[in-house]
Scaffold this motif. Sequence first.
Motif, PDB file in Angstrom:
ATOM      1  N   TYR A  99       1.242  -1.215   0.008  1.00 25.61           N
ATOM      2  CA  TYR A  99       0.136  -0.112   0.105  1.00 25.61           C
ATOM      3  C   TYR A  99       0.420   1.113   0.300  1.00 25.61           C
ATOM      4  CZ  TYR A  99      -4.348  -2.630   1.046  1.00 25.61           C
ATOM      5  OH  TYR A  99      -5.473  -3.380   1.052  1.00 25.61           O
ATOM      6  N   ASP A 100       1.935   0.984   0.686  1.00 27.90           N
ATOM      7  CA  ASP A 100       3.112   2.348   0.491  1.00 27.90           C
ATOM      8  C   ASP A 100       3.339   2.007  -1.475  1.00 27.90           C
ATOM      9  OD1 ASP A 100       3.903   2.449   2.978  1.00 27.90           O
ATOM     10  OD2 ASP A 100       4.629   1.782   3.302  1.00 27.90           O
ATOM     11  N   ILE A 101       3.057   1.941  -2.606  1.00 30.37           N
ATOM     12  CA  ILE A 101       3.839   2.131  -3.480  1.00 30.37           C
ATOM     13  C   ILE A 101       3.218   3.479  -3.914  1.00 30.37           C
ATOM     14  CG2 ILE A 101       3.317   1.305  -5.595  1.00 30.37           C
ATOM     15  CD1 ILE A 101       3.049  -1.341  -5.497  1.00 30.37           C
ATOM     16  N   PRO A 102       2.375   4.093  -3.541  1.00 32.00           N
ATOM     17  CA  PRO A 102       2.403   5.510  -4.380  1.00 32.00           C
ATOM     18  C   PRO A 102       3.327   6.321  -3.327  1.00 32.00           C
ATOM     19  CG  PRO A 102       0.522   4.377  -3.688  1.00 32.00           C
ATOM     20  CD  PRO A 102       0.899   3.471  -2.911  1.00 32.00           C
ATOM     21  N   LYS A 103       4.062   5.868  -2.443  1.00 28.97           N
ATOM     22  CA  LYS A 103       3.984   7.085  -1.928  1.00 28.97           C
ATOM     23  C   LYS A 103       6.388   7.164  -2.801  1.00 28.97           C
ATOM     24  CE  LYS A 103       3.385   6.694   3.428  1.00 28.97           C
ATOM     25  NZ  LYS A 103       3.408   5.905   4.638  1.00 28.97           N
ATOM     26  N   PHE A 104       6.098   5.962  -3.105  1.00 21.11           N
ATOM     27  CA  PHE A 104       7.428   5.955  -3.935  1.00 21.11           C
ATOM     28  C   PHE A 104       7.154   6.213  -5.225  1.00 21.11           C
ATOM     29  CE2 PHE A 104       8.211   2.173  -0.400  1.00 21.11           C
ATOM     30  CZ  PHE A 104       9.726   2.379  -0.586  1.00 21.11           C
ATOM     31  N   LEU A 105       6.440   6.584  -5.729  1.00 17.14           N
ATOM     32  CA  LEU A 105       6.090   6.883  -6.854  1.00 17.14           C
ATOM     33  C   LEU A 105       6.207   7.730  -6.955  1.00 17.14           C
ATOM     34  CD1 LEU A 105       3.318   4.656  -8.185  1.00 17.14           C
ATOM     35  CD2 LEU A 105       5.452   4.275  -8.820  1.00 17.14           C
ATOM     36  N   PHE A 106       5.632   8.875  -5.764  1.00 14.96           N
ATOM     37  CA  PHE A 106       5.426  10.309  -6.134  1.00 14.96           C
ATOM     38  C   PHE A 106       7.090  10.701  -5.565  1.00 14.96           C
ATOM     39  CE2 PHE A 106       0.921   9.953  -4.731  1.00 14.96           C
ATOM     40  CZ  PHE A 106       0.814  11.693  -5.320  1.00 14.96           C
ATOM     41  N   LYS A 107       7.695   9.862  -4.963  1.00 13.99           N
ATOM     42  CA  LYS A 107       9.798  10.628  -4.347  1.00 13.99           C
ATOM     43  C   LYS A 107      10.099  10.673  -6.186  1.00 13.99           C
ATOM     44  CE  LYS A 107      11.997  12.093  -1.592  1.00 13.99           C
ATOM     45  NZ  LYS A 107      12.785  13.397  -0.547  1.00 13.99           N
ATOM     46  N   ILE A 108      10.217   9.901  -6.621  1.00 17.56           N
ATOM     47  CA  ILE A 108      11.253   9.424  -7.700  1.00 17.56           C
ATOM     48  C   ILE A 108      10.500  10.373  -9.219  1.00 17.56           C
ATOM     49  CG2 ILE A 108       9.251   7.632  -9.381  1.00 17.56           C
ATOM     50  CD1 ILE A 108      11.758   5.734  -9.376  1.00 17.56           C
ATOM     51  N   ASN A 109       9.821  11.173  -8.751  1.00 17.94           N
ATOM     52  CA  ASN A 109       9.549  12.440  -9.809  1.00 17.94           C
ATOM     53  C   ASN A 109      10.340  12.894  -9.601  1.00 17.94           C
ATOM     54  OD1 ASN A 109       6.514  11.462 -10.870  1.00 17.94           O
ATOM     55  ND2 ASN A 109       5.714  12.871  -9.362  1.00 17.94           N
ATOM     56  N   ASP A 110      11.252  13.283  -8.867  1.00 16.44           N
ATOM     57  CA  ASP A 110      12.298  14.109  -9.002  1.00 16.44           C
ATOM     58  C   ASP A 110      13.507  13.220  -8.194  1.00 16.44           C
ATOM     59  OD1 ASP A 110      12.137  13.480  -6.156  1.00 16.44           O
ATOM     60  OD2 ASP A 110      12.091  15.790  -5.967  1.00 16.44           O
ATOM     61  N   SER A 111      13.903  11.810  -8.524  1.00 15.34           N
ATOM     62  CA  SER A 111      14.728  11.003  -7.812  1.00 15.34           C
ATOM     63  C   SER A 111      15.300   9.671  -8.927  1.00 15.34           C
ATOM     64  CB  SER A 111      14.445  10.023  -6.640  1.00 15.34           C
ATOM     65  OG  SER A 111      13.930  11.311  -5.945  1.00 15.34           O
ATOM     66  N   ILE A 160      12.981   1.883  -8.782  1.00 18.80           N
ATOM     67  CA  ILE A 160      14.229   2.985  -9.300  1.00 18.80           C
ATOM     68  C   ILE A 160      13.137   2.806 -10.997  1.00 18.80           C
ATOM     69  CG2 ILE A 160      14.696   0.303 -10.248  1.00 18.80           C
ATOM     70  CD1 ILE A 160      17.514   1.876 -10.160  1.00 18.80           C
ATOM     71  N   ARG A 161      13.983   3.972 -11.743  1.00 19.15           N
ATOM     72  CA  ARG A 161      13.445   4.499 -13.318  1.00 19.15           C
ATOM     73  C   ARG A 161      14.359   2.375 -14.046  1.00 19.15           C
ATOM     74  NH1 ARG A 161      10.808   8.515 -14.548  1.00 19.15           N
ATOM     75  NH2 ARG A 161      10.907  10.529 -11.934  1.00 19.15           N
ATOM     76  N   LYS A 162      13.495   2.137 -14.807  1.00 14.25           N
ATOM     77  CA  LYS A 162      14.232   1.418 -15.606  1.00 14.25           C
ATOM     78  C   LYS A 162      15.223   2.070 -16.331  1.00 14.25           C
ATOM     79  CE  LYS A 162      13.113  -2.149 -19.338  1.00 14.25           C
ATOM     80  NZ  LYS A 162      14.803  -1.978 -19.840  1.00 14.25           N
ATOM     81  N   GLU A 163      15.291   3.192 -16.769  1.00 11.28           N
ATOM     82  CA  GLU A 163      16.945   3.495 -17.642  1.00 11.28           C
ATOM     83  C   GLU A 163      18.313   3.579 -16.846  1.00 11.28           C
ATOM     84  OE1 GLU A 163      15.595   7.426 -19.327  1.00 11.28           O
ATOM     85  OE2 GLU A 163      15.817   8.639 -17.644  1.00 11.28           O
ATOM     86  N   SER A 164      17.860   3.965 -14.789  1.00 10.08           N
ATOM     87  CA  SER A 164      18.503   3.776 -14.769  1.00 10.08           C
ATOM     88  C   SER A 164      19.370   2.630 -14.384  1.00 10.08           C
ATOM     89  CB  SER A 164      18.009   4.427 -13.375  1.00 10.08           C
ATOM     90  OG  SER A 164      17.575   5.992 -13.619  1.00 10.08           O
ATOM     91  N   LEU A 165      18.727   2.200 -14.056  1.00 14.16           N
ATOM     92  CA  LEU A 165      18.418  -0.007 -13.437  1.00 14.16           C
ATOM     93  C   LEU A 165      20.371   0.229 -14.201  1.00 14.16           C
ATOM     94  CD1 LEU A 165      18.255  -2.319 -11.766  1.00 14.16           C
ATOM     95  CD2 LEU A 165      16.348  -2.675 -13.777  1.00 14.16           C
ATOM     96  N   LYS A 191      20.735  10.084  -8.852  1.00  9.45           N
ATOM     97  CA  LYS A 191      20.069  10.701  -7.461  1.00  9.45           C
ATOM     98  C   LYS A 191      19.525   9.653  -6.738  1.00  9.45           C
ATOM     99  CE  LYS A 191      17.184  14.859  -6.151  1.00  9.45           C
ATOM    100  NZ  LYS A 191      16.384  15.695  -6.133  1.00  9.45           N
ATOM    101  N   ILE A 192      19.456   9.410  -5.273  1.00 14.18           N
ATOM    102  CA  ILE A 192      19.176   8.580  -4.498  1.00 14.18           C
ATOM    103  C   ILE A 192      17.977   9.216  -3.172  1.00 14.18           C
ATOM    104  CG2 ILE A 192      19.867   6.480  -3.095  1.00 14.18           C
ATOM    105  CD1 ILE A 192      22.001   6.080  -4.980  1.00 14.18           C
ATOM    106  N   SER A 193      17.310   8.216  -2.745  1.00 18.76           N
ATOM    107  CA  SER A 193      16.369   9.078  -2.316  1.00 18.76           C
ATOM    108  C   SER A 193      15.940   7.664  -1.628  1.00 18.76           C
ATOM    109  CB  SER A 193      15.783  10.062  -3.049  1.00 18.76           C
ATOM    110  OG  SER A 193      15.208  10.887  -3.474  1.00 18.76           O
ATOM    111  N   GLU A 194      15.117   8.247  -0.118  1.00 19.13           N
ATOM    112  CA  GLU A 194      14.771   7.495   0.702  1.00 19.13           C
ATOM    113  C   GLU A 194      13.382   7.723   1.584  1.00 19.13           C
ATOM    114  OE1 GLU A 194      17.669   6.054   4.205  1.00 19.13           O
ATOM    115  OE2 GLU A 194      17.721   8.195   4.540  1.00 19.13           O
ATOM    116  N   ILE A 195      13.110   7.094   1.810  1.00 17.29           N
ATOM    117  CA  ILE A 195      11.288   7.428   2.966  1.00 17.29           C
ATOM    118  C   ILE A 195      11.283   6.438   3.796  1.00 17.29           C
ATOM    119  CG2 ILE A 195      10.111   8.622   0.247  1.00 17.29           C
ATOM    120  CD1 ILE A 195       8.668   5.900   0.101  1.00 17.29           C
ATOM    121  N   PRO A 196      10.814   7.468   4.602  1.00 19.73           N
ATOM    122  CA  PRO A 196      10.333   6.294   5.993  1.00 19.73           C
ATOM    123  C   PRO A 196       9.242   5.313   5.938  1.00 19.73           C
ATOM    124  CG  PRO A 196       9.494   8.500   6.562  1.00 19.73           C
ATOM    125  CD  PRO A 196      10.150   8.014   4.866  1.00 19.73           C
ATOM    126  N   ILE A 197       9.466   3.606   6.023  1.00 21.23           N
ATOM    127  CA  ILE A 197       8.386   2.915   6.145  1.00 21.23           C
ATOM    128  C   ILE A 197       8.201   2.132   6.951  1.00 21.23           C
ATOM    129  CG2 ILE A 197       8.274   2.409   3.565  1.00 21.23           C
ATOM    130  CD1 ILE A 197      10.077  -0.018   4.393  1.00 21.23           C
TER     131      ILE A 197
END
Length: 227
Positions: A99-111, A160-165, A191-197
Motif C-alpha cells: 500500500y506504500d507504493i504511491p509514496k515511492f511513485l511520488f518521490k521518484i518524480n525527482d529521483s 528505480i527508473r528502468k533507464e537508471s537500472l 539521484k538516490i532518495s529514501e522514504i520512511p516505511i
Amino acid sequence: MVKDLSVVIPCLNEEKGIATCIKKIQEVFKYYKLHGEIIIVDNGCTDNTIKVVESFNLSNLKIIFESNKGYGNAYLAGFKHVNNDVIILGDGDNSYDFYDIPKFLFKINDSDFVIGNRKYIIKGSMPPLHLYIGKPLFSFLLKNLFKLNISDSHCGFGAIRKESLDKLKLSSSGMEFASEIIIKAKKQNLKISEIPITYYPRIGKSKLRTFRDGLRHLMLIYYELFH
C-alpha cells in the motif's frame, strides 16, 4: 505521480504471503488508476506459491521461472521482462506494505532510485542480530566507504527508473544484490532518495542465512571498493 510501473517480486516458497501482496498491489493500481504489471519470479518454489499466483488469473500478472537459485538471480530474471518506466522492488512475504507504493511513485518524480528506510520496525519482524548489528553495521560501512547518505542501505523495498537500472550492469546472484544495486547507483551518480516505511513480521519462513549472507555482502563491498 508516475502512472506506468512494474512490480517485480522474487519468490521462493511464499504461498502464505503472496496472495496478500498481489491483492494490495492490484488495489493500488485500481485506486490510483495506474498502468501496472506484476512480475512474479518463481525461483524454484516447491510449495503452492505458483498455484496461488495462477489462481488470480490476471492479464497484468506474469510468472517467470528462474532455475538458478538466489535473490539476485531472481531479480535479474524479472528485470528482463519489465515493460514500464518505473520498477518497484519488494518481497512476497508481506513484510513490506505494498500500500506504500504511491509514496515511492511520488518521490521518484525527482529521483532516479528511491529506497525505503525501515524507520518503524514492528516487534518480532527482525531478529535482534539483524536489528542491532547487521542493519546498522552495513549502513555504516556503505555510508562511510561510498559516501552514501542513506539510513537503511539494505531495505528490500524500493523504486528505480528502468533507464537508471540499465546503467548499473548488475550481476550479483544472492542477497548481496542489495549492496550491489545501491553501491553502483552511487557510482553512476544516480539521484538516490529514501522514504520512511514500516517493516512488518514476514508471513512464512525466512530464507536469510545470517552469516553466509553477511559474508557475501562484505565480499561484494570489498570488491566494489577497489573497482
